[in-house]
Design a protein around this motif. Structure first.
Motif, short mmCIF file in Angstrom:
data_model
loop_
_atom_site.label_atom_id
_atom_site.label_comp_id
_atom_site.label_asym_id
_atom_site.label_seq_id
_atom_site.Cartn_x
_atom_site.Cartn_y
_atom_site.Cartn_z
N ARG A 100 0.78 -1.19 -0.08
CA ARG A 100 -0.02 -0.12 -0.05
C ARG A 100 1.05 1.33 0.08
O ARG A 100 0.60 2.18 -0.66
N HIS A 101 2.00 1.40 0.78
CA HIS A 101 2.78 2.31 0.97
C HIS A 101 3.52 2.52 -0.72
O HIS A 101 3.61 3.72 -1.21
N ALA A 102 3.96 1.51 -1.36
CA ALA A 102 4.48 1.53 -2.42
C ALA A 102 3.49 2.25 -3.42
O ALA A 102 4.00 3.00 -4.38
N LEU A 103 2.32 1.77 -3.55
CA LEU A 103 1.35 2.36 -4.51
C LEU A 103 0.99 3.95 -4.19
O LEU A 103 1.11 4.56 -4.96
N SER A 104 1.08 4.12 -2.99
CA SER A 104 0.91 5.58 -2.53
C SER A 104 2.31 6.48 -3.11
O SER A 104 2.05 7.31 -3.83
N LEU A 105 3.57 5.96 -2.99
CA LEU A 105 4.67 6.62 -3.38
C LEU A 105 4.86 6.61 -4.75
O LEU A 105 5.20 7.63 -5.46
N SER A 106 4.09 5.79 -5.64
CA SER A 106 3.99 5.78 -7.14
C SER A 106 3.03 6.89 -7.72
O SER A 106 3.01 7.25 -8.88
N ILE A 107 2.20 7.61 -7.00
CA ILE A 107 1.36 8.44 -7.44
C ILE A 107 1.76 10.03 -7.52
O ILE A 107 2.44 10.58 -6.14
N ASN A 108 2.03 10.68 -8.46
CA ASN A 108 2.44 12.25 -8.71
C ASN A 108 1.32 13.02 -8.45
O ASN A 108 0.71 13.58 -9.37
N ARG A 109 0.98 13.38 -7.09
CA ARG A 109 0.16 13.94 -6.90
C ARG A 109 0.18 15.34 -7.28
O ARG A 109 -0.92 15.98 -7.90
N GLN A 110 1.39 16.13 -7.15
CA GLN A 110 1.36 17.29 -7.56
C GLN A 110 1.26 17.66 -9.07
O GLN A 110 0.79 18.66 -9.82
N GLY A 111 1.73 16.49 -9.88
CA GLY A 111 1.45 16.19 -11.40
C GLY A 111 0.10 16.54 -11.71
O GLY A 111 -0.39 16.93 -12.55
N ILE A 112 -0.75 15.61 -10.99
CA ILE A 112 -2.21 15.23 -10.95
C ILE A 112 -2.82 16.92 -10.98
O ILE A 112 -3.68 16.87 -11.77
N VAL A 113 -2.65 17.54 -9.83
CA VAL A 113 -3.16 18.64 -9.70
C VAL A 113 -2.70 19.76 -10.71
O VAL A 113 -3.71 20.50 -11.09
N ASP A 114 -1.55 19.81 -11.02
CA ASP A 114 -0.88 20.87 -11.97
C ASP A 114 -1.42 20.63 -13.52
O ASP A 114 -1.88 21.51 -14.04
N ARG A 115 -1.28 19.32 -13.93
CA ARG A 115 -1.66 19.23 -15.21
C ARG A 115 -2.98 18.59 -15.52
O ARG A 115 -3.53 19.16 -16.44
N LEU A 116 -3.62 17.72 -14.68
CA LEU A 116 -4.95 17.19 -15.05
C LEU A 116 -6.06 18.17 -14.56
O LEU A 116 -7.14 18.37 -15.06
N LEU A 117 -5.84 18.72 -13.21
CA LEU A 117 -6.68 19.60 -12.63
C LEU A 117 -6.63 20.91 -13.03
O LEU A 117 -7.21 21.94 -12.27
N ALA A 118 -5.60 21.52 -13.57
CA ALA A 118 -5.26 22.88 -13.92
C ALA A 118 -5.17 23.64 -12.69
O ALA A 118 -5.68 24.80 -12.55
N GLY A 119 -4.58 23.14 -11.51
CA GLY A 119 -4.27 23.78 -10.30
C GLY A 119 -5.60 23.80 -9.41
O GLY A 119 -5.55 24.48 -8.47
N GLN A 120 -6.96 23.19 -9.97
CA GLN A 120 -7.97 23.31 -9.22
C GLN A 120 -7.86 21.95 -8.01
O GLN A 120 -8.69 21.30 -8.10
N GLY A 121 -7.07 22.35 -7.16
CA GLY A 121 -6.78 21.32 -6.05
C GLY A 121 -5.62 21.35 -5.33
O GLY A 121 -4.75 22.46 -5.86
N ARG A 122 -5.29 20.58 -4.31
CA ARG A 122 -3.80 20.64 -3.86
C ARG A 122 -3.63 19.37 -3.44
O ARG A 122 -4.59 18.49 -3.12
N PRO A 123 -2.41 18.84 -3.37
CA PRO A 123 -2.00 17.36 -3.17
C PRO A 123 -2.60 16.89 -1.55
O PRO A 123 -2.36 17.80 -0.76
#
Length: 519
Positions: free
Chosen positions: A295-318
């Motif tokens: 479960r920890h490994a899966l969490s580490l694989s998520i680029n949260r900042q990239g999701i917010v910046d690129r997919l959400l156009a900044g409409q959120g925060r990690p």
């Protein structure tokens, strides 16, 4: 706070100015049912608050404010007293009585097939004493400092009108009789809802004569309807369209930080989980999600900042924990979660999966803007560390039914609350019908240390001590990766500047209660 002051504001509007003042909204999510006690979801709660009222509610600043109850107070650690407003009537003229509160509490566990029950809101309630038609006392089995906050979730029905009403009766419209600012006109399941102004609303005149809410799952279709003037307001504004709409002089954007968290829920309990195999498609001898290192490994694989910046156009925060910044009782100053592919691969190998495995993850369609794209990005991160991942996106009603049936090894959804303790209680506390904990614990996660710490926190009347103990429970949940938080969504609406202004709701509520005419 404007949304809950709406009735007061509208008292000064000239009646002539309200003639034929209609509002049309395109909303991304349809309610799963019209029964106000069927499903504790944002879309249901938002839509039904137009027709029904709770005793008290959260305003958009996070304060608890009066609705059907004009005042309330704890008399002692086990007793709360509530006084109802005078002269409140249901839409057919039936008066509101204190017995209706007791009836509404008692009805919650009797609603069948609920995909998200309200019953935990009254889990400590042991009795309701009717003092008179306007006053009642609620006794609890233990100190319950959050009782007033919990009761904001319960919309009040009439014992006389709704004693035998089923969810089907609400869906058909026969039982759609509340005390709220708007009266039910018609409902086409999954298509549209129409309500009209309640001329006898206890809060005074409301600004809209008639309101139509169309349920439009396609983001492009919602935007097109707004740009052509076919609707006055839309929710779930596609993140990629916000800048374009903001530059259009006809359009105004209304947004705010939400009280919700988008998260993944892994099945960390069952010996075998559905849709998990080795890389060749053969069944595994055990469920890898039971291992905290996986479960920890899966969490580490998520680029949260990239999701917010690129997919959400900044409409959120990690998200660094399972409660957004607006929530009370979260862990203070918790660092952002790491994005570390090398460490993730090492943890998988340490857990016995050096070659990874295959998995399918699910999510709802049209639940929040970009939800399908976010799920795909998460799957790509998993695949990058060796967990070959397929995505399945489902209509919301199907998704929540299947999630409740435990059909998924891991799924993505959201949960919203102003209180970190309530989020933990609803989603990761051990599911127990007797204690009414874990109503939204769809993966049946269990952790005795978490339960003990959380239950202790929820009985502390002193706020600083309670918040500290709640934060300790949150640490236990996060260290065990009970859920994997992804981001805190920013919620956005767009409206015709000449027609409407919207008081953006942190609770994601789309309804006429938050809307005012532009002029």
């Amino acid at each position: 706070m404007r949304s809950l002051l709406l009735a007061t504001i509208c008292l000064v509007l000239p009646i002539a100015a309200q003639a034929q003042n209609n509002l049309t909204i395109a909303a991304q999510s349809a309610p799963t049912a019209m029964d106000p006690h069927f499903h504790r979801s944002n879309s249901n709660n938002a839509i039904l608050r137009q027709v029904f009222d709770p005793m008290m509610d959260f305003d958009n600043a996070g304060a608890i404010v009066p609705r059907l109850a004009e005042s309330w107070r704890p008399i002692d650690d086990l007793t709360w007293e509530f006084r109802l407003r005078e002269g409140v009537r249901f839409h057919d003229g039936t008066p509101l009585h204190a017995e209706d509160i007791a009836f509404s509490f008692a009805r919650l566990p009797r609603v069948p097939n609920s995909p998200g029950s309200f019953v935990s809101t009254v889990r400590t309630v042991t009795g309701v004493t009717i003092v008179d038609d306007r006053m009642l006392r609620v006794t609890t089995s233990e100190p319950t400092p959050f009782l007033d906050a919990e009761l904001t979730a319960i919309m009040i029905l009439s014992r006389r009108l709704h004693a035998d009403s089923t969810t089907a009766d609400f869906n058909s419209g026969r039982a759609m009789i509340g005390t709220g600012p708007y009266r039910h006109v018609s409902y086409e399941q999954g298509t549209r809802l129409e309500v009209e102004r309640n001329p006898t609303f206890w809060g005074g005149a409301v600004p809209w004569d008639r309101v139509q809410i169309r349920f439009v799952t396609s983001p492009a279709s919602r935007v097109a309807a707004l740009l052509t003037g076919d609707v006055d307001l839309i929710d779930g504004v596609p993140t990629q369209d916000i800048a374009r709409l903001r530059s259009d002089p006809r359009i105004e954007i209304f947004g705010t930080e939400s009280n919700g968290t988008a998260y993944l829920f892994p099945d960390a309990v069952r010996e075998q989980a559905p849709s998990i195999t080795d890389r060749q498609g053969r069944p595994l001898d055990r469920n890898p999600l039971r291992d905290v290192r996986v479960r920890h490994a899966l969490s580490l694989s998520i680029n949260r900042q990239g999701i917010v910046d690129r997919l959400l156009a900044g409409q959120g925060r990690p998200a660094e924990q399972f409660a957004p910044p607006i929530a009370v009782g979260r862990i203070p100053d918790r660092p952002a979660p790491a994005f570390d592919i090398v460490r993730a691969r090492a943890l998988l190998a340490e857990a016995g999966y050096p070659q990874g495995f295959r998995m399918t993850i699910q999510g709802p369609n049209g639940w929040f803007p970009g939800d399908g794209e976010v799920l795909q990005a998460i799957a790509q991160g998993f695949t990058r560390i060796g967990v070959e991942t397929r995505v399945e996106v489902l209509p919301t009603a199907t998704f929540f039914t299947r999630a409740t049936n435990r059909d998924f090894a891991m799924f993505m959804t959201t949960y919203a609350s102003n209180l970190a303790a309530i989020t933990l209680q609803q989603v990761v506390a051990t599911r127990n019908p007797e204690t009414r904990m874990g109503a939204f614990n769809r993966q049946h996660y269990t952790n005795p240390d978490l339960d003990r710490t959380l239950l202790a926190a929820m009985q502390i009347m002193d706020k600083p001590r309670r918040d500290a103990e709640t934060a300790a429970a949150m640490r236990i949940a996060m260290d065990d990766f009970a859920v994997i938080p992804i981001f805190y969504p920013r919620v956005t609406w767009a409206g015709l500047r000449a027609r409407v202004r919207y008081d953006a709701s942190p609770s994601w509520y789309t309804n006429a209660n938050n809307a005012l005419p532009a002029n």
